[in-house]
Write a protein that holds these residues in place. Structure first.
Motif, PDB file in Angstrom:
ATOM      1  N   LEU A  98      33.253  34.465  54.325  1.00 38.95           N
ATOM      2  CA  LEU A  98      34.591  35.057  53.982  1.00 38.95           C
ATOM      3  C   LEU A  98      35.901  34.184  53.891  1.00 38.95           C
ATOM      4  N   ASN A  99      36.699  34.639  52.761  1.00 41.78           N
ATOM      5  CA  ASN A  99      37.898  33.766  52.929  1.00 41.78           C
ATOM      6  C   ASN A  99      38.880  34.131  53.516  1.00 41.78           C
ATOM      7  N   GLY A 100      40.095  33.575  53.591  1.00 45.95           N
ATOM      8  CA  GLY A 100      40.970  33.909  54.386  1.00 45.95           C
ATOM      9  C   GLY A 100      41.448  35.514  54.211  1.00 45.95           C
ATOM     10  N   LYS A 101      41.360  36.223  53.103  1.00 49.19           N
ATOM     11  CA  LYS A 101      41.896  37.545  52.919  1.00 49.19           C
ATOM     12  C   LYS A 101      40.600  38.494  53.333  1.00 49.19           C
ATOM     13  N   ASN A 102      39.607  37.746  53.981  1.00 55.48           N
ATOM     14  CA  ASN A 102      38.566  38.787  54.337  1.00 55.48           C
ATOM     15  C   ASN A 102      37.774  39.459  53.068  1.00 55.48           C
ATOM     16  N   LYS A 103      37.618  38.622  51.818  1.00 48.07           N
ATOM     17  CA  LYS A 103      37.040  39.090  50.856  1.00 48.07           C
ATOM     18  C   LYS A 103      36.058  37.915  50.315  1.00 48.07           C
ATOM     19  N   SER A 104      35.095  38.439  49.703  1.00 50.56           N
ATOM     20  CA  SER A 104      33.945  37.440  49.344  1.00 50.56           C
ATOM     21  C   SER A 104      34.323  36.783  48.240  1.00 50.56           C
ATOM     22  N   ALA A 105      34.749  35.302  48.079  1.00 49.69           N
ATOM     23  CA  ALA A 105      35.391  34.594  46.762  1.00 49.69           C
ATOM     24  C   ALA A 105      34.348  34.538  45.875  1.00 49.69           C
ATOM     25  N   VAL A 106      32.944  34.323  46.349  1.00 47.15           N
ATOM     26  CA  VAL A 106      31.959  34.322  45.262  1.00 47.15           C
ATOM     27  C   VAL A 106      31.922  35.615  44.512  1.00 47.15           C
ATOM     28  N   ASN A 107      31.813  36.813  45.332  1.00 49.10           N
ATOM     29  CA  ASN A 107      31.861  37.992  44.696  1.00 49.10           C
ATOM     30  C   ASN A 107      33.039  38.292  43.663  1.00 49.10           C
ATOM     31  N   ARG A 108      34.280  37.837  44.045  1.00 48.84           N
ATOM     32  CA  ARG A 108      35.358  37.998  43.543  1.00 48.84           C
ATOM     33  C   ARG A 108      35.423  37.033  42.059  1.00 48.84           C
ATOM     34  N   GLU A 109      34.809  35.902  42.275  1.00 47.89           N
ATOM     35  CA  GLU A 109      34.776  35.296  41.198  1.00 47.89           C
ATOM     36  C   GLU A 109      33.663  35.821  40.050  1.00 47.89           C
ATOM     37  N   ARG A 110      32.876  36.135  40.482  1.00 47.02           N
ATOM     38  CA  ARG A 110      31.950  37.341  39.484  1.00 47.02           C
ATOM     39  C   ARG A 110      32.589  38.216  38.922  1.00 47.02           C
ATOM     40  N   PHE A 111      33.235  38.823  39.719  1.00 46.45           N
ATOM     41  CA  PHE A 111      34.089  39.961  39.169  1.00 46.45           C
ATOM     42  C   PHE A 111      34.958  39.589  38.056  1.00 46.45           C
ATOM     43  N   LEU A 112      35.707  38.628  38.452  1.00 48.10           N
ATOM     44  CA  LEU A 112      36.670  38.085  37.362  1.00 48.10           C
ATOM     45  C   LEU A 112      35.957  37.713  36.064  1.00 48.10           C
ATOM     46  N   ASP A 117      39.624  57.816  38.922  1.00 46.12           N
ATOM     47  CA  ASP A 117      40.767  57.253  38.679  1.00 46.12           C
ATOM     48  C   ASP A 117      40.292  55.787  38.081  1.00 46.12           C
ATOM     49  N   GLU A 118      41.109  55.324  37.156  1.00 41.29           N
ATOM     50  CA  GLU A 118      40.552  53.700  36.749  1.00 41.29           C
ATOM     51  C   GLU A 118      40.523  53.013  38.082  1.00 41.29           C
ATOM     52  N   PHE A 119      39.777  51.872  37.983  1.00 42.76           N
ATOM     53  CA  PHE A 119      39.547  50.978  39.079  1.00 42.76           C
ATOM     54  C   PHE A 119      40.904  50.040  38.833  1.00 42.76           C
ATOM     55  N   VAL A 120      41.618  49.704  39.995  1.00 43.47           N
ATOM     56  CA  VAL A 120      42.943  48.836  40.075  1.00 43.47           C
ATOM     57  C   VAL A 120      42.629  47.838  40.929  1.00 43.47           C
ATOM     58  N   PHE A 121      42.861  46.572  40.791  1.00 46.27           N
ATOM     59  CA  PHE A 121      42.902  45.593  41.744  1.00 46.27           C
ATOM     60  C   PHE A 121      43.999  44.558  41.293  1.00 46.27           C
ATOM     61  N   ASN A 122      44.353  43.727  42.290  1.00 43.45           N
ATOM     62  CA  ASN A 122      45.381  42.675  42.107  1.00 43.45           C
ATOM     63  C   ASN A 122      44.725  41.240  41.941  1.00 43.45           C
ATOM     64  N   ILE A 123      45.522  40.431  40.971  1.00 45.47           N
ATOM     65  CA  ILE A 123      44.916  39.089  40.851  1.00 45.47           C
ATOM     66  C   ILE A 123      46.142  38.361  41.377  1.00 45.47           C
ATOM     67  N   SER A 124      45.781  37.095  41.971  1.00 44.45           N
ATOM     68  CA  SER A 124      46.698  36.454  42.672  1.00 44.45           C
ATOM     69  C   SER A 124      47.556  35.562  41.448  1.00 44.45           C
TER      70      SER A 124
END
Length: 429
Positions: A9-23, A112-119
């Motif tokens: 897990l990264n510092g924000k408790n989210k999987s960096a690998v999965n986030r990269e795949r999602f992006l 609802d639509e899926f909403v997420f934030n990018i850094s």
């Protein structure tokens, strides 16, 4: 086959690998959101992160399910109406309920639509993806800050980590051959002589016996062998070390001239668009190139080299003589940025309104003084109306400098980012 999955897990408790795949999967939606955000934001917060909305239908995962028809067996626990062997009638067509396309319904559920934030970092990565300074080449070693180590033969001194085993053993072997060659040759001859004496029949008369000679030969052979053994197998001066020297890497020294028209004909809307364009350019340069100089030039009837703060926030204005900015740029080039040592780039923003006799002079300055020296010169004309005289004068140069000169028109703020990407789009070989 063994699969290794990084679940750290990264510092924000989210999987960096999965986030990269999602992006990567929803790159199209994110790039559109980034483009829309640039048009809407103010100059001061153009580089912060962004919320991205993705329609629910686009994140739906494909699933396998039973189709209509066929025979199926199912267990319905708690059933009190049917018994084994009963046949259930098919529901009539269109009898299903729930939400979906079509008329509104008073039943069913939706999402609802899926909403997420990018850094901020991700936002800038998407913003400047596939952009580059055109025709950038390595000019010289001036002011270089990067080096690389290259092989430079062998040395008799060095650290153990750099010892060359093959070269060291080869030297030791050669030394041993050179120092023991005569002794080994003498041993070989003495052994042949000894072998011949031992094979010959001996006589009983001690005066003619070979035993004394055989004994002396054996002693001499042993003495020579002991001498050979005393030669060290490897000595200190046999050691060889790989030698490396630090070599400077040719730098890509580049300078960008930002020329902005701040004359009275430039309304607040024109100036805001020009500032947005140059802020994008400034962010792009600072983010992607470690060593690049930026020269800011504002002009109305006269041109002045200014710092970043004055370039973006000064309110000085006046008439319009565009050639004053080109003359100043040429002077700065000759004094500080010779074309032989620097990659020279320039971006000019204006509404195209110029003193009637000045536009031909601008064309002449560009064609004779500036364009032959620069890697790339881009001109944007900010006007919702017909092209001005400066555009037509510059248009004459497009054919002559196809690779190093580009011009685009910006009508409103929505054109800034597309035009910026068009001017600095990476060209694949």
């Amino acid at each position: 086959m063994t699969h290794v999955i990084d679940r750290r897990l990264n510092g924000k408790n989210k999987s960096a690998v999965n986030r990269e795949r999602f992006l990567k999967r929803y790159r199209h939606h994110i790039k559109k959101a980034v483009s829309d955000a640039i048009d809407k934001r103010s100059i001061t917060d153009i580089e912060r992160g962004e919320s991205v909305s993705i329609p629910t239908k686009d994140i739906a995962e494909p699933v396998f399910r039973h189709g209509q028809g066929g025979k199926r067996e199912a267990i319905h626990p708690g059933n009190k109406e049917f018994i084994a062997g009963d046949t259930l009638p098919k529901p009539p067509s269109g009898a299903g309920g729930g939400s979906g396309a079509g008329d509104a319904s008073d039943s069913g559920e939706g999402m609802d639509e899926f909403v997420f934030n990018i850094s901020q970092e991700e936002f800038l990565d998407f913003m400047f993806e596939d952009l580059e300074l055109p025709n950038l080449i390595k000019k010289q070693l001036k002011d270089t800050t990067s080096y690389k180590y290259v092989r430079a033969g062998y040395s008799s001194k060095g650290v153990p980590a750099k010892i060359n085993i093959v070269r060291s053993l080869r030297g030791a072997y050669a030394r041993r051959i050179a120092l023991t060659g005569k002794s080994r040759e003498a041993i070989r001859k003495l052994e042949e002589q000894l072998k011949a004496l031992e094979a010959a029949p001996d006589v009983k008369d001690p005066a003619f016996s070979n035993q004394d000679l055989i004994k002396s030969l054996k002693e001499e052979i042993q003495r020579l062998k002991d001498r050979v053994k005393k030669i060290p197998w490897i000595d200190e001066f046999d050691l060889k070390f790989n030698q490396h020297v630090k070599q400077p890497i040719p730098s890509t020294s580049a300078v960008m001239f930002c020329l902005m028209d701040v004359s009275g004909s430039m309304s607040q809307m024109h100036k805001d668009i020009a500032k947005r364009f140059f802020i994008l350019l400034y962010m792009f340069l600072k983010r992607n190139y470690q060593k690049i100089d930026v020269v800011f030039i504002r002009h109305h009837t006269s041109a002045k080299e200014v710092d970043e703060e004055e370039f973006f926030y000064s309110r000085e204005t006046g008439g319009t003589i565009v050639s004053s900015a080109l003359k100043l740029m040429n002077e700065v080039m000759e004094k500080r940025y010779p074309a032989s040592n620097w990659n020279i780039y320039a971006a000019q923003a204006s509404d195209g309104d110029n003193w009637s006799d000045d536009s031909p002079l601008c064309g002449k300055l560009l064609s004779e003084k500036i364009l032959p020296m620069v890697q790339y010169y881009s001109y944007i004309e900010i006007t919702p109306h017909e092209h001005q005289m400066l555009w037509h004068e510059y248009e004459k140069l497009s054919g002559q400098f196809q690779d190093s000169f580009a011009m685009q028109q910006i009508v409103d703020a929505g054109d800034i980012y597309p035009v910026f990407r068009h001017l600095f789009q990476r060209k694949h070989a």
